[in-house]
Design a protein around this motif. Structure first.
Motif, PDB file in Angstrom:
ATOM      1  N   ASP A  98       0.953  -1.227  -0.135  1.00  0.00           N
ATOM      2  CA  ASP A  98       0.206  -0.053  -0.068  1.00  0.00           C
ATOM      3  C   ASP A  98       0.721   1.244  -0.005  1.00  0.00           C
ATOM      4  O   ASP A  98       0.485   2.436  -0.587  1.00  0.00           O
ATOM      5  CB  ASP A  98      -0.917   0.138   1.274  1.00  0.00           C
ATOM      6  CG  ASP A  98      -1.924  -1.118   1.347  1.00  0.00           C
ATOM      7  OD1 ASP A  98      -2.582  -1.261   0.485  1.00  0.00           O
ATOM      8  OD2 ASP A  98      -1.887  -1.964   2.118  1.00  0.00           O
ATOM      9  N   LEU A  99       2.036   1.091   0.555  1.00  0.00           N
ATOM     10  CA  LEU A  99       2.970   2.288   0.783  1.00  0.00           C
ATOM     11  C   LEU A  99       4.640   1.853   0.608  1.00  0.00           C
ATOM     12  O   LEU A  99       4.670   0.744   1.172  1.00  0.00           O
ATOM     13  CB  LEU A  99       2.812   3.047   2.092  1.00  0.00           C
ATOM     14  CG  LEU A  99       4.024   3.949   2.520  1.00  0.00           C
ATOM     15  CD1 LEU A  99       3.617   5.274   1.724  1.00  0.00           C
ATOM     16  CD2 LEU A  99       3.761   4.230   3.953  1.00  0.00           C
ATOM     17  N   ILE A 100       4.920   2.492  -0.111  1.00  0.00           N
ATOM     18  CA  ILE A 100       6.637   2.215  -0.334  1.00  0.00           C
ATOM     19  C   ILE A 100       7.169   3.543   0.272  1.00  0.00           C
ATOM     20  O   ILE A 100       6.924   4.759  -0.201  1.00  0.00           O
ATOM     21  CB  ILE A 100       6.965   1.931  -1.684  1.00  0.00           C
ATOM     22  CG1 ILE A 100       6.433   0.726  -2.316  1.00  0.00           C
ATOM     23  CG2 ILE A 100       8.594   1.975  -1.883  1.00  0.00           C
ATOM     24  CD1 ILE A 100       6.612   0.437  -3.610  1.00  0.00           C
ATOM     25  N   MET A 101       8.254   3.432   1.189  1.00  0.00           N
ATOM     26  CA  MET A 101       9.237   4.474   1.724  1.00  0.00           C
ATOM     27  C   MET A 101      10.512   4.113   1.007  1.00  0.00           C
ATOM     28  O   MET A 101      10.991   3.103   1.275  1.00  0.00           O
ATOM     29  CB  MET A 101       9.136   4.496   3.032  1.00  0.00           C
ATOM     30  CG  MET A 101       9.717   6.127   3.609  1.00  0.00           C
ATOM     31  SD  MET A 101      10.569   5.865   5.016  1.00  0.00           S
ATOM     32  CE  MET A 101      12.403   5.538   4.446  1.00  0.00           C
ATOM     33  N   VAL A 102      11.077   5.214   0.521  1.00  0.00           N
ATOM     34  CA  VAL A 102      12.306   5.124  -0.144  1.00  0.00           C
ATOM     35  C   VAL A 102      13.238   6.136   0.486  1.00  0.00           C
ATOM     36  O   VAL A 102      13.052   7.222   0.447  1.00  0.00           O
ATOM     37  CB  VAL A 102      12.181   5.109  -1.705  1.00  0.00           C
ATOM     38  CG1 VAL A 102      11.593   6.595  -2.135  1.00  0.00           C
ATOM     39  CG2 VAL A 102      13.637   5.160  -2.300  1.00  0.00           C
ATOM     40  N   HIS A 103      14.272   5.500   0.908  1.00  0.00           N
ATOM     41  CA  HIS A 103      15.579   6.415   1.199  1.00  0.00           C
ATOM     42  C   HIS A 103      16.653   6.490   0.258  1.00  0.00           C
ATOM     43  O   HIS A 103      17.578   5.497   0.267  1.00  0.00           O
ATOM     44  CB  HIS A 103      15.763   6.407   2.643  1.00  0.00           C
ATOM     45  CG  HIS A 103      17.153   6.891   3.200  1.00  0.00           C
ATOM     46  ND1 HIS A 103      18.106   6.323   3.713  1.00  0.00           N
ATOM     47  CD2 HIS A 103      17.650   8.107   2.880  1.00  0.00           C
ATOM     48  CE1 HIS A 103      18.814   7.305   4.003  1.00  0.00           C
ATOM     49  NE2 HIS A 103      18.524   8.478   3.630  1.00  0.00           N
ATOM     50  N   PRO A 104      16.593   7.201  -0.626  1.00  0.00           N
ATOM     51  CA  PRO A 104      17.197   7.019  -2.020  1.00  0.00           C
ATOM     52  C   PRO A 104      18.834   7.082  -1.872  1.00  0.00           C
ATOM     53  O   PRO A 104      19.464   7.874  -1.358  1.00  0.00           O
ATOM     54  CB  PRO A 104      16.762   8.001  -2.917  1.00  0.00           C
ATOM     55  CG  PRO A 104      15.602   8.803  -2.367  1.00  0.00           C
ATOM     56  CD  PRO A 104      15.771   8.499  -0.805  1.00  0.00           C
ATOM     57  N   SER A 105      19.327   6.140  -2.386  1.00  0.00           N
ATOM     58  CA  SER A 105      21.194   6.029  -2.625  1.00  0.00           C
ATOM     59  C   SER A 105      21.244   7.222  -3.642  1.00  0.00           C
ATOM     60  O   SER A 105      21.967   7.823  -3.564  1.00  0.00           O
ATOM     61  CB  SER A 105      21.457   4.695  -3.140  1.00  0.00           C
ATOM     62  OG  SER A 105      22.970   4.946  -3.667  1.00  0.00           O
ATOM     63  N   ASP A 106      20.242   7.398  -4.824  1.00  0.00           N
ATOM     64  CA  ASP A 106      20.435   8.268  -5.761  1.00  0.00           C
ATOM     65  C   ASP A 106      18.924   8.462  -6.190  1.00  0.00           C
ATOM     66  O   ASP A 106      18.285   7.715  -6.937  1.00  0.00           O
ATOM     67  CB  ASP A 106      21.182   7.665  -6.981  1.00  0.00           C
ATOM     68  CG  ASP A 106      21.179   8.932  -8.094  1.00  0.00           C
ATOM     69  OD1 ASP A 106      20.533   9.833  -8.015  1.00  0.00           O
ATOM     70  OD2 ASP A 106      22.224   8.549  -9.068  1.00  0.00           O
ATOM     71  N   PRO A 107      18.519   9.804  -5.643  1.00  0.00           N
ATOM     72  CA  PRO A 107      17.008   9.998  -6.001  1.00  0.00           C
ATOM     73  C   PRO A 107      16.809  10.107  -7.523  1.00  0.00           C
ATOM     74  O   PRO A 107      15.569   9.671  -8.026  1.00  0.00           O
ATOM     75  CB  PRO A 107      16.844  11.476  -5.462  1.00  0.00           C
ATOM     76  CG  PRO A 107      18.131  11.831  -5.130  1.00  0.00           C
ATOM     77  CD  PRO A 107      19.006  10.816  -5.019  1.00  0.00           C
ATOM     78  N   ASP A 108      17.599  10.590  -8.400  1.00  0.00           N
ATOM     79  CA  ASP A 108      17.259  10.476  -9.954  1.00  0.00           C
ATOM     80  C   ASP A 108      17.053   9.159 -10.411  1.00  0.00           C
ATOM     81  O   ASP A 108      16.407   8.796 -11.545  1.00  0.00           O
ATOM     82  CB  ASP A 108      18.597  11.310 -10.735  1.00  0.00           C
ATOM     83  CG  ASP A 108      18.524  12.852 -10.388  1.00  0.00           C
ATOM     84  OD1 ASP A 108      17.413  13.287  -9.969  1.00  0.00           O
ATOM     85  OD2 ASP A 108      19.711  13.565 -10.183  1.00  0.00           O
ATOM     86  N   ALA A 109      17.922   8.190  -9.799  1.00  0.00           N
ATOM     87  CA  ALA A 109      17.888   6.815 -10.372  1.00  0.00           C
ATOM     88  C   ALA A 109      16.577   6.027  -9.894  1.00  0.00           C
ATOM     89  O   ALA A 109      16.383   5.218 -10.688  1.00  0.00           O
ATOM     90  CB  ALA A 109      19.141   6.035  -9.717  1.00  0.00           C
ATOM     91  N   VAL A 110      15.896   6.606  -8.954  1.00  0.00           N
ATOM     92  CA  VAL A 110      14.820   5.846  -8.658  1.00  0.00           C
ATOM     93  C   VAL A 110      13.296   6.520  -8.993  1.00  0.00           C
ATOM     94  O   VAL A 110      12.309   6.140  -8.596  1.00  0.00           O
ATOM     95  CB  VAL A 110      14.672   5.329  -7.036  1.00  0.00           C
ATOM     96  CG1 VAL A 110      15.681   4.583  -6.690  1.00  0.00           C
ATOM     97  CG2 VAL A 110      14.852   6.703  -6.159  1.00  0.00           C
ATOM     98  N   GLU A 111      13.423   7.706  -9.666  1.00  0.00           N
ATOM     99  CA  GLU A 111      12.088   8.336 -10.052  1.00  0.00           C
ATOM    100  C   GLU A 111      11.384   7.556 -10.922  1.00  0.00           C
ATOM    101  O   GLU A 111      10.136   7.547 -10.754  1.00  0.00           O
ATOM    102  CB  GLU A 111      12.563   9.739 -10.728  1.00  0.00           C
ATOM    103  CG  GLU A 111      13.216  10.894  -9.902  1.00  0.00           C
ATOM    104  CD  GLU A 111      11.926  11.616  -9.252  1.00  0.00           C
ATOM    105  OE1 GLU A 111      11.049  11.272  -9.343  1.00  0.00           O
ATOM    106  OE2 GLU A 111      12.470  12.762  -8.558  1.00  0.00           O
ATOM    107  N   ASP A 112      11.938   6.819 -12.069  1.00  0.00           N
ATOM    108  CA  ASP A 112      11.250   6.123 -12.798  1.00  0.00           C
ATOM    109  C   ASP A 112      10.285   5.123 -12.244  1.00  0.00           C
ATOM    110  O   ASP A 112       9.169   4.871 -12.407  1.00  0.00           O
ATOM    111  CB  ASP A 112      12.052   5.664 -13.839  1.00  0.00           C
ATOM    112  CG  ASP A 112      12.299   6.576 -14.984  1.00  0.00           C
ATOM    113  OD1 ASP A 112      11.697   7.758 -15.016  1.00  0.00           O
ATOM    114  OD2 ASP A 112      13.159   6.442 -15.754  1.00  0.00           O
ATOM    115  N   VAL A 113      11.070   3.990 -11.323  1.00  0.00           N
ATOM    116  CA  VAL A 113      10.581   3.258 -10.808  1.00  0.00           C
ATOM    117  C   VAL A 113       9.441   3.402  -9.807  1.00  0.00           C
ATOM    118  O   VAL A 113       8.360   2.948  -9.494  1.00  0.00           O
ATOM    119  CB  VAL A 113      11.401   2.178 -10.050  1.00  0.00           C
ATOM    120  CG1 VAL A 113      12.194   2.675  -8.701  1.00  0.00           C
ATOM    121  CG2 VAL A 113      10.935   0.885  -9.488  1.00  0.00           C
ATOM    122  N   CYS A 114       9.670   4.966  -9.239  1.00  0.00           N
ATOM    123  CA  CYS A 114       8.550   5.409  -8.177  1.00  0.00           C
ATOM    124  C   CYS A 114       7.515   5.938  -8.905  1.00  0.00           C
ATOM    125  O   CYS A 114       6.226   5.626  -8.394  1.00  0.00           O
ATOM    126  CB  CYS A 114       9.280   6.385  -7.424  1.00  0.00           C
ATOM    127  SG  CYS A 114      10.255   5.956  -6.084  1.00  0.00           S
TER     128      CYS A 114
END
Length: 337
Positions: A98-114
């Motif tokens: 229902d919820l994913i919390m991401v603490h990004p290693s690289d925020p740009d890298a995870v934008e698409d999957v988010c």
């Protein structure tokens, strides 16, 4: 005959009415169903690194709180690897979180999957970065945080040093992470409060305690009179403290100090002892328990459909400066356990 047929029709109508009455749910029961649904969620959390003292401490408390709530949860770290983190988020989507919390290693890298998560109807919270493809971001003003960390260091330098006797300062950062580079730059800015009374003799990396200790020991070999260490967080504080305790055989000079962020239990107990190099730390809610409570509170707000659109998308966390004068207040959270 007509009376008999009429009697049968009335009987059938009465039975039908009874059946309808048995299968129609009352408003109270429907509300109870909604409440039951909101009491249980599936949450996936991916952290940069659980080797970090601050994150490990906070998410140990988050885990306890989610367990007490009866929520289905998974907490993992990505070892500061973006490819691993992307895979973890994909797994959370597939698992029906229902919820994913991401603490990004690289925020740009995870934008698409988010974005994929949002498109799949999953709510997404980012810890630390102002991401675009999220429901809400829980963030710090890292430049201001760095300035806040450095202000007590500048005050300390002004008290113990002068233009004729400048403090040798080491700044410990982690520049490959954008927000920590912002924090480090804020530290350099905040140190200007002691302009003319210090010299930055080293800028080193140190996110985890072991790495920080090794790097500080190297600095002390090159600059044996370096006594002021200003750091981005817990790992670098703890590592530097150990290096200095070793150098001075446990007898820290009064003109030697460490100034940091994160405010873990270990940092605060070092401050309370009055015999270690850790001098001041800047916390965000005050202790692991308080931060975990605030974090889970964010989960609840997001899952309950609170509005995080527009200017509300970035939720800024507060700072609290913890030193010998107020450390007992925050250590009390740990002493209650």
């Amino acid at each position: 005959m007509k009376k008999k047929v009429l009697s049968v029709i009335l009987s059938v109508a009465m039975v039908a009415a009874l059946l309808v009455g048995c299968t129609t749910k009352s408003p109270v029961k429907e509300d109870e169903k909604d409440a039951e649904k909101k009491d249980s969620y599936k949450v996936g959390v991916t952290i940069q690194s659980l080797e970090n003292d601050y994150w490990a401490g906070v998410f140990g408390e988050v885990e306890k709180m989610l367990k007490d709530k009866g929520w289905d949860y998974t907490i993992v770290d990505c070892k500061d690897n973006s490819a691993t983190q992307i895979s973890q988020i994909e797994n959370f989507i597939t698992a029906g979180c229902d919820l994913i919390m991401v603490h990004p290693s690289d925020p740009d890298a995870v934008e698409d999957v988010c974005k994929q998560a949002l498109d799949a109807g999953v709510k997404v919270m980012c810890w630390d970065d102002k991401m675009e493809n999220t429901t809400a971001n829980w963030v710090l003003d890292n430049t201001e945080l760095g300035i806040t960390i450095a202000k007590p260091a500048a005050d300390f330098i002004n008290e113990h040093y002068s233009a004729d006797n400048k403090a040798e300062v080491c700044v410990i950062g982690y520049p490959q992470t954008p927000i920590l580079l912002e924090r480090e730059n804020g530290i350099l800015e905040g140190l200007k409060g002691a302009e003319g009374k210090y010299e930055v003799v080293a800028q080193i990396e140190g996110l985890e305690a072991n790495d920080a200790q090794t790097n500080v020991e190297t600095v002390l070999q090159a600059h044996p009179n370096c006594k002021v260490f200003v750091t981005i967080g817990a790992g670098s504080d703890i590592g530097a403290n150990q290096a200095l305790l070793t150098k001075y055989n446990g007898n820290i000079p009064e003109d030697c100090g460490i100034f940091s962020g994160d405010a873990t239990e270990q940092q605060m107990r070092a401050i309370k002892s009055g015999k270690e190099a850790s001098n001041t730390t800047v916390g965000f809610e005050g202790s692991n328990t308080r931060t975990a409570k605030a974090c889970v509170g964010m989960y609840e707000k997001i899952l309950n459909g609170d509005d995080f659109s527009g200017e509300k998308h970035n939720i800024f966390r507060p700072f609290v400066v913890i030193n010998a004068d107020n450390v007992d207040e925050y250590l009390a959270d740990y002493d209650k356990k």
